[in-house]
Scaffold this active site. Structure first.
Site, PDB file in Angstrom:
ATOM      1  N   SER A  36       0.841  -1.197   0.000  1.00 47.24           N
ATOM      2  CA  SER A  36       0.000   0.000   0.000  1.00 47.24           C
ATOM      3  C   SER A  36       0.879   1.251   0.000  1.00 47.24           C
ATOM      4  O   SER A  36       1.666   1.439  -0.939  1.00 47.24           O
ATOM      5  CB  SER A  36      -0.960  -0.052   1.188  1.00 47.24           C
ATOM      6  OG  SER A  36      -1.992   0.883   1.054  1.00 47.24           O
ATOM      7  N   ASP A  70      -9.667  -3.938  -5.720  1.00 45.34           N
ATOM      8  CA  ASP A  70      -9.152  -3.283  -4.513  1.00 45.34           C
ATOM      9  C   ASP A  70      -9.964  -2.026  -4.254  1.00 45.34           C
ATOM     10  O   ASP A  70      -9.950  -1.088  -5.068  1.00 45.34           O
ATOM     11  CB  ASP A  70      -7.672  -2.933  -4.723  1.00 45.34           C
ATOM     12  CG  ASP A  70      -7.006  -2.372  -3.476  1.00 45.34           C
ATOM     13  OD1 ASP A  70      -7.714  -1.791  -2.626  1.00 45.34           O
ATOM     14  OD2 ASP A  70      -5.780  -2.494  -3.359  1.00 45.34           O
ATOM     15  N   HIS A 110      -7.769  -5.298  -0.880  1.00 47.75           N
ATOM     16  CA  HIS A 110      -6.601  -4.510  -0.493  1.00 47.75           C
ATOM     17  C   HIS A 110      -5.741  -5.330   0.455  1.00 47.75           C
ATOM     18  O   HIS A 110      -6.111  -5.559   1.620  1.00 47.75           O
ATOM     19  CB  HIS A 110      -7.018  -3.197   0.166  1.00 47.75           C
ATOM     20  CG  HIS A 110      -5.875  -2.243   0.333  1.00 47.75           C
ATOM     21  ND1 HIS A 110      -5.295  -1.593  -0.738  1.00 47.75           N
ATOM     22  CD2 HIS A 110      -5.175  -1.854   1.427  1.00 47.75           C
ATOM     23  CE1 HIS A 110      -4.312  -0.840  -0.308  1.00 47.75           C
ATOM     24  NE2 HIS A 110      -4.208  -0.987   1.008  1.00 47.75           N
TER      25      HIS A 110
END
Length: 319
Positions: A137, A263, A292
């Protein structure tokens, strides 16, 4: 044209992006990793806490966590264990203020902070001549920016970025404006506000946290705090300068970018198909599912497929 057809296949009841995102949090697996902590002093008087997993391997993988995460996250420990099992030592570094102890300066960390990663790499090459980078991320955006904004250290042979918000403005608005993402937005904002209030107590003449609890979006928070505290004019300036997508054409080490199409954090601008088609070093894999940082397929219990995929990719490109 390294656009890779993905082998990830989620069971039909795990194909929803929100399910893939939330289930690993609700059902965290137990991962045994014996990290040893080292404090790295930085040139500006601050520090980073480094968590090492050493087993005498000749190569090292450096892991970078996501927004408001740390090296204690299950996804970090799981990846560390998976890479250790395939012949890597691991260094998971905690961003400033994320190791359980406040950092020393008014500033903290942000999505484009590559200077701290450079300091971590400089420490790592004292002991290892072969390095890999793995970012999740926000940490994925950081490593991609690092790899493309200037030539990386020669010891870095390969990298993987997982669910990286490489267009920060688009991805911030994805979370700010979609009602289905409010559960994630609220969780991040609450954590960020708590930290900025602590900063306000430590640095009352520099950080004014009186309005922090009225913040409801990343736009508001980054305009008021993240941008100015880290040398940017406002949120838009911060997002523009720190987004990794603009640096992807310059990447020159084999790099895998795993971006699930469902996501909930990623806007359409986070899928860089043209850049991957034009850059033989950038391998873009966009499975239909994964959420995610999820990637649950239940082939090995709760171990995410992304750990196996990353270990395979790094092993193929470490020389």
């Amino acid at each position: 044209m390294p656009l890779i057809p993905s082998t990830f296949r989620a069971p039909f009841f795990l194909r929803n992006g929100h399910v893939q995102t939330i289930l690993p949090v609700l059902l965290p697996r137990r991962v045994r990793t014996a990290f040893t902590r080292e404090r790295l002093e930085l040139a500006d008087g601050d520090f980073l806490d480094l968590d090492w997993l050493r087993r005498g391997a000749p190569r090292l993988a450096i892991l970078a966590h996501g927004l408001e995460g740390s090296a204690t996250q299950t996804y970090i420990r799981g990846m560390a264990a998976a890479l250790a099992a395939t012949g890597w030592d691991v260094l998971a570094y905690n961003f400033r203020g994320c190791s359980g102890e406040p950092n020393r300066l008014p500033r903290a960390y942000h999505s484009g902070e590559t200077g701290d990663l450079r300091a971590v790499v400089a420490r790592a090459v004292q002991d290892y001549s072969t390095l890999a980078l793995v970012g999740f991320s926000l940490g994925g955006n950081v490593i991609l920016k690092y790899l493309g904004e200037a030539p990386p250290h020669a010891s870095i042979r390969t990298a993987t970025a997982i669910c990286a918000p490489i267009d920060l403005a688009a991805c911030a608005r994805q979370l700010d404006q979609h009602w289905t993402n409010r559960i994630y937005l609220r969780r991040f904002i609450v954590s960020l506000v708590q930290k900025i209030e602590a900063k306000g107590e430590l640095f009352p003449g520099i950080v004014d946290a009186t309005a922090a609890r009225r913040m409801r979006t990343f736009q508001e928070f980054d305009d008021r705090y993240t941008g100015p505290l880290h040398g940017f004019r406002d949120a838009d300036d911060y997002w523009t300068q720190s987004s990794a997508r603009q640096f992807l054409p310059n990447i020159r080490v084999p790099t895998l970018l795993l971006q699930p199409r469902n996501d909930p954090f990623l806007a359409p601008q986070a899928y860089p198909w043209p850049e991957a088609e034009a850059n033989p070093h950038l391998f873009l894999e966009t499975p239909d599912s994964g959420g995610h940082v999820g990637f649950l397929d239940l082939h090995r219990g709760l171990q995410p497929w992304s750990e196996r995929r990353t270990a395979d990719f790094l092993g193929e490109h470490d020389s």
